[in-house]
Scaffold this motif. Structure first.
Motif, mmCIF file in Angstrom:
data_model
loop_
_atom_site.group_PDB
_atom_site.id
_atom_site.type_symbol
_atom_site.label_atom_id
_atom_site.label_comp_id
_atom_site.label_asym_id
_atom_site.label_seq_id
_atom_site.Cartn_x
_atom_site.Cartn_y
_atom_site.Cartn_z
ATOM 1 N N LEU A 5 37.565 39.918 38.648
ATOM 2 C CA LEU A 5 37.799 39.875 40.127
ATOM 3 C C LEU A 5 37.047 41.650 39.787
ATOM 4 O O LEU A 5 37.477 42.430 38.965
ATOM 5 C CB LEU A 5 39.150 40.428 40.414
ATOM 6 N N PRO A 6 36.558 42.544 40.616
ATOM 7 C CA PRO A 6 36.282 43.547 40.630
ATOM 8 C C PRO A 6 36.886 44.481 39.686
ATOM 9 O O PRO A 6 36.411 45.455 39.177
ATOM 10 C CB PRO A 6 35.589 43.343 42.098
ATOM 11 N N GLY A 7 38.626 44.269 40.095
ATOM 12 C CA GLY A 7 39.059 45.090 39.794
ATOM 13 C C GLY A 7 39.405 44.708 38.776
ATOM 14 O O GLY A 7 40.911 46.139 37.656
ATOM 15 N N ASP A 8 38.695 44.499 37.370
ATOM 16 C CA ASP A 8 39.068 43.847 36.322
ATOM 17 C C ASP A 8 38.130 44.874 34.889
ATOM 18 O O ASP A 8 38.774 44.692 34.095
ATOM 19 C CB ASP A 8 39.626 43.072 35.658
ATOM 20 N N GLN A 24 33.192 34.987 37.350
ATOM 21 C CA GLN A 24 33.866 35.240 37.508
ATOM 22 C C GLN A 24 34.950 34.480 38.062
ATOM 23 O O GLN A 24 35.667 34.089 37.477
ATOM 24 C CB GLN A 24 33.849 36.398 39.011
ATOM 25 N N ARG A 84 39.544 46.465 31.861
ATOM 26 C CA ARG A 84 40.727 46.078 31.560
ATOM 27 C C ARG A 84 39.961 45.416 30.037
ATOM 28 O O ARG A 84 39.095 45.385 29.599
ATOM 29 C CB ARG A 84 41.214 44.484 32.286
#
Length: 774
Positions: free
Chosen positions: A228-231, A222, A234
């Motif tokens: 980020l965890p939301g990546d 990270q 992607r």
């Protein structure tokens, strides 16, 4: 009727006598005679029982006062003729029963087939069988019921088999269900393990799929890649990592396409820390590519240590006392230290960038060295202590030791670290020592060096020959343990003396490898070379034979004096016992002649007896003188002297002696003839005293080089223990055999003795030379 399982006849019914009148015999003719009672024997049997019943009838007497009724159990369709068969085996009347016949004693009754029988008041009643058809129907129905029962049993067995198959299938389904549950548990556990592994990994790791979208990443990734965890989900190219490398998506795509790992060195943008970026293909369980795994390894400390190592290595190379070169894979010089320039008197312009085999005036252009360095350049070998002997300008002949090691750089290149050591002076000293050692090896004496504690450091060829141990076996061993030395005084005293006087001399007794003991004259010298520990040089000369000869000479001298005394005693005894008595008798005879007391007026008998005594005395004295020294040996030669000796020996000892000497033998020197004569004389004396032989043989053969004399006998031989001592001069066997050996040794001759159960052979061999002119 049903058949019986047994073949033996079985009594069915015994009927006692009835009141029915019996037939009368001739002896019973009276009207008022009453029938006598008799037994009725009923026998039932199957078809096989007929043979047993026949044997029973054959054994019964003709008059037995009994009646026999045979009932056979046969199939209605089965035919039989029992009456004819039984009639041939017995003299008792055999009758086929008819309805209403009266039974009589001493009869045999046979019931017809397909009938049933009853008896009342001594009368046999027959009736046809009416139930056979019904019985057959019952049998047929019973067989059908049995067949149906068997079919039902077969159906039951098939149902049992189907039931077992259903149970087996059920068990397999249960096992499969358990395996699926276990597999789900394992997958859950593996998923948990993977999640915890990634969560606790200290290495930045990112997993992407074939579409280059992020699937998973570890917490350290990270910070390094700004994730980020939301990546998750992607694309990799949409993130902005905190590293200098901005083509991660391209590297991942190349790895997925080529299935080859990609590796780069990258630095962080903020603090400049170094990492190794590795991109590996993501493989499924069936070896399919389903993405890529991107990992980063911190090599900042290693990188800085490597740079520091380069600084250290440059410093060491610059200050090394030995000439040192660093070559690339093509053998070009990249670095040379000052020691190289000073030693070989060349400049950096003449060295750096040039091939090593072109340095100087071609002194390094050696094909063997060039091939070895090319092997090192491949990175799979090293060069150790390659000796280079070459003549260099302004230096002269030199001996160099070349060592080379491969060095692998971070970029995968192979460099060669080459060091050169000048061993010229050391080699010259070593060769000088080798020459000195070679000279010491030429010495016949045993020479070795050892420290003060006794550890052997040098061992020459003379020591190998004397003691039997090779150089490799002796060096490093304790001389005290190896040789088991016996000292004339305590070793502590000897060490004190050599420490003070720096030298010592004496006689020692050493034990050789084969167990033999050697007496040596030992000379020790103590030296202290430089600052090294003290070294003792020991030189040992083998004096075993000399000591043995001295001891033997001492024993021989004493034995000679003893033999001389014995010989004088024997001569004195012979002179006293024989010659003295005869002289005394001669004196008595002469006194009687002077006094005219002898027989006769003129004393002639006494004078005649005196003359005989004088002749006997003359013969005895002549014999004694010839035995002591035969004059015939000097006058007529060895051949005549041997014939005289053999003739006298045979007459005295009663032993036949066969003499085989060529009559044309040449005369030898007086000393050799006397020595051979004494050998024969001593051998014949031993044959007479010890062998118990009845025959002996003397052979003498003369060649231009030597005279070979052989004396043999057919006696009992010499015992083995006595024969073994004949070669030991220390054994007091007298001067006989040992004297013969020593007498022959004076002329370069030798004496050999062989003995066995068939006799003894003494063989003497002496070199010949022309006798001196008279």
């Amino acid at each position: 009727m049903p058949k019986h399982k047994k073949d033996k006849p079985s009594p069915r019914k015994v009927t006692m006598p009835t009141d029915k009148p019996q037939k009368t015999t001739r002896a019973d003719t009276r009207k008022d005679a009453k029938p006598r009672p008799f037994p009725i024997v009923g026998i039932s049997a199957s078809a096989g029982g007929l043979e047993a019943f026949s044997e029973l009838l054959r054994a019964l007497p003709e008059k037995s006062s009994m009646a026999f009724v045979l009932v056979q159990h046969l199939d209605p369709s089965h035919g039989s003729a029992p009456q004819e068969i039984l009639s041939r085996t017995t003299k008792i009347p055999v009758t086929q029963v008819t309805d209403g016949v009266t039974v009589e004693p001493d009869h045999v009754y046979v019931i017809p087939a397909n009938t049933s029988m009853s008896i009342k008041d001594g009368v046999l009643r027959l009736a046809a069988r009416v139930h056979e058809t019904t019985l057959e129907e019952y049998k047929s129905a019973n067989e059908e019921v049995l067949s149906a029962n068997e079919e039902l049993q077969s159906t039951n067995e098939e149902l049992e088999t189907a039931k077992e198959e259903l149970q087996s299938t059920n068990e397999e389904l249960t096992t499969l269900n358990e395996e699926l549950q276990n597999r789900n548990t394992e997958l859950t556990l593996a998923n948990n393990d993977l999640h915890n592994l990634l969560a606790n990994a200290n290495i930045p790791v990112v997993i992407v799929g074939n579409d280059l979208r992020i699937r998973r990443f570890t917490p350290p990734a990270q910070k390094l890649l700004n994730l980020l965890p939301g990546d998750i989900g992607r694309r990799l190219g949409e993130i902005r990592p905190n590293i200098e490398k901005d083509d991660l998506e391209q590297l991942a795509q190349e790895t997925i396409d080529s299935t080859i790992m990609q590796e780069r060195e990258v630095r962080e943008l903020q603090n400049g820390a170094w990492h190794i970026l590795r991109v590996r293909p993501y493989k499924t369980w069936d070896n399919k590519i389903d993405g890529a795994v991107i990992s980063f390894q911190d090599i900042d400390a290693l990188k800085r240590n490597l740079e520091q190592g380069h600084t250290y290595s440059d410093f060491l190379i610059e200050n090394a006392r030995e000439p040192t070169l660093v070559l690339d894979s093509s053998l070009r010089v990249t670095v040379a230290n000052p020691a190289f320039y000073r030693t070989f008197k060349v400049s950096p312009a003449e060295t750096e960038g040039n091939f090593v085999y072109d340095l100087g005036k071609g002194e390094w252009n050696i094909l063997t060295l060039r091939n070895l360095l090319q092997t090192v350049a491949r990175g799979d070998a090293r060069l150790d202590d390659f000796e280079l002997r070459q003549t260099f300008p302004d230096m002269g002949p030199r001996v160099m030791l070349v060592n080379a090691r491969p060095m692998h750089t971070a970029t995968g290149r192979v460099m060669i670290f080459l060091s050169i050591e000048d061993k010229s002076e050391q080699t010259e000293r070593l060769e000088s020592l080798k020459r000195q050692a070679a000279l010491l090896d030429l010495a016949h004496d045993a020479i070795f060096t050892r420290n003060f504690e006794g550890t052997i450091q040098y061992w020459n060829h003379g020591a190998e020959e004397l003691y039997g141990w090779e150089k490799e076996e002796a060096i490093g061993k304790s001389v005290y343990d190896l040789l088991r030395t016996e000292y004339p005084k305590p070793i502590e005293t000897i060490l004190d003396e050599i420490a003070g006087a720096r030298r010592w001399k004496g006689e020692l007794i050493h034990t050789c490898r084969d167990g033999s003991r050697k007496t040596v004259s030992s000379r020790w010298a103590l030296t202290e070379p430089g600052n090294s520990e003290p070294i003792v040089l020991e030189i040992n000369t083998d004096v075993t034979r000399r000591k043995t000869s001295e001891d033997a000479l001492r024993i021989l001298s004493g034995r000679l004096m003893q033999v001389q005394d014995d010989e004088r005693r024997r001569i004195a005894r012979e002179l006293h016992d024989s010659t003295g008595q005869k002289l005394a008798a001669l004196r008595i005879n002469l006194d009687m002649v002077v006094g005219k007391k002898g027989g006769g007026k003129d004393g002639r008998p006494l004078l005649k007896e005196s003359i005989n005594l004088v002749e006997e005395l003359t013969r005895e004295i002549r014999t004694l003188a010839q035995v002591l020294h035969p004059p015939l040996l000097e006058e007529a030669g060895l051949h005549s002297a041997i014939q005289w000796l053999v003739k006298g020996f045979s007459s005295r000892a009663g032993i036949k002696v066969d003499l085989a000497i060529r009559p044309d033998s040449k005369r030898l020197s007086g000393e050799i003839e006397l020595a051979l004569f004494r050998v024969i004389q001593e051998s014949l004396t031993n044959i007479h005293r010890h062998s118990g032989a009845s025959e002996a043989r003397i052979e003498m053969d003369q060649t231009p080089q030597a005279v070979i004399l052989t004396i043999s006998d057919n006696g009992k031989g010499v015992p083995e223990d006595v024969l073994a001592t004949l070669t030991d001069a220390k054994q007091p066997l007298g001067v006989g055999l040992f004297g013969m050996r020593e007498r022959l040794a004076q002329f370069g001759g030798k004496l050999e003795i062989r003995s066995g159960s068939k006799g003894t052979v003494v063989k003497a061999e002496v070199p010949t030379y022309s006798p001196p002119s008279s």
